[in-house]
Design an enzyme around this catalytic site. Structure first.
Site, mmCIF file in Angstrom:
data_model
loop_
_atom_site.group_PDB
_atom_site.id
_atom_site.type_symbol
_atom_site.label_atom_id
_atom_site.label_comp_id
_atom_site.label_asym_id
_atom_site.label_seq_id
_atom_site.Cartn_x
_atom_site.Cartn_y
_atom_site.Cartn_z
ATOM 1 N N GLY A 8 0.816 -1.202 0.000
ATOM 2 C CA GLY A 8 0.000 0.000 0.000
ATOM 3 C C GLY A 8 0.852 1.255 0.000
ATOM 4 N N GLY A 10 -0.389 4.683 0.349
ATOM 5 C CA GLY A 10 -1.008 5.899 0.859
ATOM 6 C C GLY A 10 -0.192 6.485 1.999
ATOM 7 N N GLY A 13 1.429 3.837 4.452
ATOM 8 C CA GLY A 13 2.524 3.109 3.831
ATOM 9 C C GLY A 13 3.749 3.991 3.619
ATOM 10 N N HIS A 231 -20.743 8.823 6.851
ATOM 11 C CA HIS A 231 -20.546 10.263 6.886
ATOM 12 C C HIS A 231 -21.881 10.920 6.567
ATOM 13 C CE1 HIS A 231 -18.982 14.266 6.256
ATOM 14 N NE2 HIS A 231 -17.772 13.863 6.619
ATOM 15 N N ARG A 280 -20.011 11.970 13.978
ATOM 16 C CA ARG A 280 -20.652 11.573 12.722
ATOM 17 C C ARG A 280 -21.738 10.519 12.905
ATOM 18 N NH1 ARG A 280 -15.014 11.332 9.190
ATOM 19 N NH2 ARG A 280 -14.695 13.582 9.143
ATOM 20 N N HIS A 337 -18.395 5.655 4.768
ATOM 21 C CA HIS A 337 -17.243 6.542 4.633
ATOM 22 C C HIS A 337 -15.956 5.968 5.204
ATOM 23 C CE1 HIS A 337 -14.917 10.214 4.449
ATOM 24 N NE2 HIS A 337 -14.783 10.249 5.762
ATOM 25 N N GLU A 361 -6.146 2.678 7.728
ATOM 26 C CA GLU A 361 -7.546 2.278 7.875
ATOM 27 C C GLU A 361 -7.741 0.774 7.938
ATOM 28 O OE1 GLU A 361 -11.956 3.261 5.929
ATOM 29 O OE2 GLU A 361 -10.138 4.081 5.020
ATOM 30 N N ARG A 371 -14.976 7.052 14.493
ATOM 31 C CA ARG A 371 -13.778 7.889 14.339
ATOM 32 C C ARG A 371 -14.137 9.364 14.335
ATOM 33 N NH1 ARG A 371 -11.565 10.642 10.244
ATOM 34 N NH2 ARG A 371 -12.758 9.637 8.583
ATOM 35 N N SER A 376 -8.037 10.634 11.207
ATOM 36 C CA SER A 376 -7.683 9.608 10.231
ATOM 37 C C SER A 376 -6.266 9.794 9.697
ATOM 38 C CB SER A 376 -8.684 9.615 9.063
ATOM 39 O OG SER A 376 -8.314 8.672 8.089
#
Length: 530
Positions: A8, A10, A13, A231, A280, A337, A361, A371, A376
């Site tokens: 990964g 993102g 990672g 969300h 949320r 979400h 995640e 969350r 995040s």
């Protein structure tokens, strides 16, 4: 330490790769696409870090996070996360990320739901994108020195596990259409959530949950799968749900519905002046129970503020729905979400398999049952650092070779099953749930799993979609079993047949896969994190 495999590309990672490189440890990043296409770039709202000048404190950030997560996340893990936040923001600035500043030149902060103080730092309307760009540039420095290697157009197939330890992973090369074993001293999973399982969500369908499902089948424990965050403010488009960032409410946006030609600001009526910034799960649940078309109004904020701080919301609404948010309210609905549940990890982000880690995640550790916005990106960056720090203490071990299994051929419309799965998951795992509907969902999953077990796949027809099917189906069934088992309402898990919170379930759910059986228990002793 020889080499670490990171699945990964993102924020989580990249964070792990940079932290490892700073310790002189080489990593190889496996990803089907460049980092610029990771879901992390979609995170528009910001990253939380306290502002002591207004009375905020790490202790308050911890308490807000624990409360927002309905008191089932580990305090020790969250204390590490929140105490590191200011330094993480400083590190991001040092590698070139530009944060929005106020008139005095200080970091600008906005209010996000469930938080006592304004503590969400941001970079215009593109926080995630700017964060990824800065981290990619830092990674390239280490790529030049050979400490980071990238392998694009590659997909995770399975982990190489023997005697309870990970020795690398089996990787599918999209160019050669071959499965290639890659050996490593440690493996870090940074594969995101399970969006494709639900079809149209706010996230990237590249994040499909397959990796977690496959690891589950290989003996890796999963946690809190029943907690799926809706969300409250999204808009419908042809391909997906587009997020109307919580930043819109953080800047003062108001939710309302119309009755007898008048606006009813229902969140403010129910929860007071800050009602629009409730967590949320509470906002989404309130909208569901209302049963009316809800609108979000930011027009009164003025064009100047909207252009400066809510440009992405402005552009999304104009492009996809033709709405001018400086003049018109936005029709919004809740949508899947974020996934609080995922791979169970301890405070070092290690799974129950030695040498196998999970971050971002795909890992379940900091968010409990719900969350908080702004946590995040913080958790993704921090988790990568924690895993790297833990791995740096490993002694290098000799890796072992494992054989790969052959494949037989026959064409089958795998995408049909995936589409049906998405339809059923949305139907049976919506905002409101009942045992009757959840059991129907589990029955549907048993049917799909039975069909999948009898199929042979053609490697030349969407090979990744073929071999990933069973892992996704197994994970989906584990989610349903987790939701059936938790007979209470807590955070993002809303059971209309059990509408109250029950202290008999005041713990994380842990599920394991043993010889085809799904074994679930509640971690009252918090063995995975404290």
């Amino acid at each position: 330490m020889g080499k670490v495999l990171i699945i990964g590309a993102g924020v989580s990672g990249l964070s792990a790769a940079i932290s490892l490189a700073e310790r002189g440890i080489k990593s190889v990043i496996i990803s089907p696409f460049p980092s610029e296409r990771a879901q992390s770039v979609m995170a528009a709202g910001g990253i939380n870090a306290i502002n002591t000048k207004v009375g905020d404190s790490t202790k308050q950030h911890v308490e807000d996070t624990l409360s927002g997560g309905c008191d089932i996340a580990g305090r020790e893990a969250i204390e590490g996360l929140c105490s590191s936040a200011p330094e993480i923001v400083r590190q991001l600035e040092c590698i070139g990320m530009v944060f929005t500043r106020d008139e005095e030149g200080e970091l600008a902060r906005r209010a996000f739901g469930g938080q006592t103080y304004k503590r969400t730092c941001y970079s215009g309307a593109l926080t995630g994108k700017h964060m990824v760009s800065a981290m990619v540039m830092k990674c390239r420095q280490f790529e030049a020195s050979g400490l980071i290697e990238r392998l694009l157009w590659t997909d995770f197939h399975s982990c190489l596990i023997k005697d309870g330890k990970a020795y690398g992973a089996l990787i599918f090369n999209e160019a050669t259409r071959e499965l290639v074993p890659m050996y490593a001293d440690a493996v870090i999973m940074a594969t995101g959530g399970q969006n494709a399982m639900f079809g149209k969500t706010t996230g990237s369908t590249t994040c499909d949950g397959y990796a977690a499902g496959r690891l589950f089948m290989q003996g890796v424990s999963l946690k809190n799968l029943e907690f799926i965050q809706y969300h409250p403010t999204t808009i419908e488009t042809y391909h997906k749900r587009m997020l109307v960032s919580e930043a819109a409410r953080g800047e003062g946006g108001r939710l309302f519905y119309e009755k007898d030609g008048k606006r009813v600001y229902f969140m403010e009526d129910k929860f007071g002046p800050n009602g629009n910034l409730m967590p949320r799960d509470i906002v989404s649940k309130s909208m569901y129970e209302l049963g009316e078309q809800v609108f979000l109004d930011v027009s009164f904020l003025g064009r100047k503020l909207i252009d400066e701080r809510l440009a992405e919301v402005r552009d999304i609404c104009k492009k996809y729905r033709g709405i001018d948010i400086t003049k018109e309210p936005i029709p919004v609905e809740p949508s899947v979400h974020f996934f609080m549940g995922g791979i169970a990890v301890n405070n070092n982000h290690e799974t129950n398999i030695k040498g196998l880690y999970a971050v971002g995640e795909c890992a379940s550790i900091y968010h409990g049952a719900n969350r908080l916005g702004g946590n995040s990106l913080l958790a993704a960056f921090y988790g990568g650092q924690v895993a790297a720090r833990s791995i740096s203490h490993f002694a290098s071990e000799e890796t072992e070779k494992l054989r790969k299994a052959g494949e037989t051929k026959s064409k089958f419309p795998v995408m049909y099953i995936r589409d049906m799965l998405a339809e059923d998951m949305n139907k049976y795992l919506g905002i409101a749930r009942t045992e009757k509907e959840l059991l129907k969902g589990r029955e549907a999953l048993d049917f799909y799993l039975d069909a999948a077990s009898k199929l042979n796949y053609d490697r030349n027809v969407l090979p990744y979609f073929n071999y990933s099917l069973q892992g996704i189906l197994v994970l989906a069934k584990a989610v349903l079993i987790s939701a059936i088992s938790r007979k209470e309402t807590r955070g993002a898990h809303f059971r209309t047949d059990y509408p109250e919170r029950d202290d008999n379930y005041a713990a994380a759910s842990i599920i394991s896969f043993n010889d085809g059986a799904y074994d679930l228990h509640y971690d009252f002793e918090k063995k995975f994190e404290k």
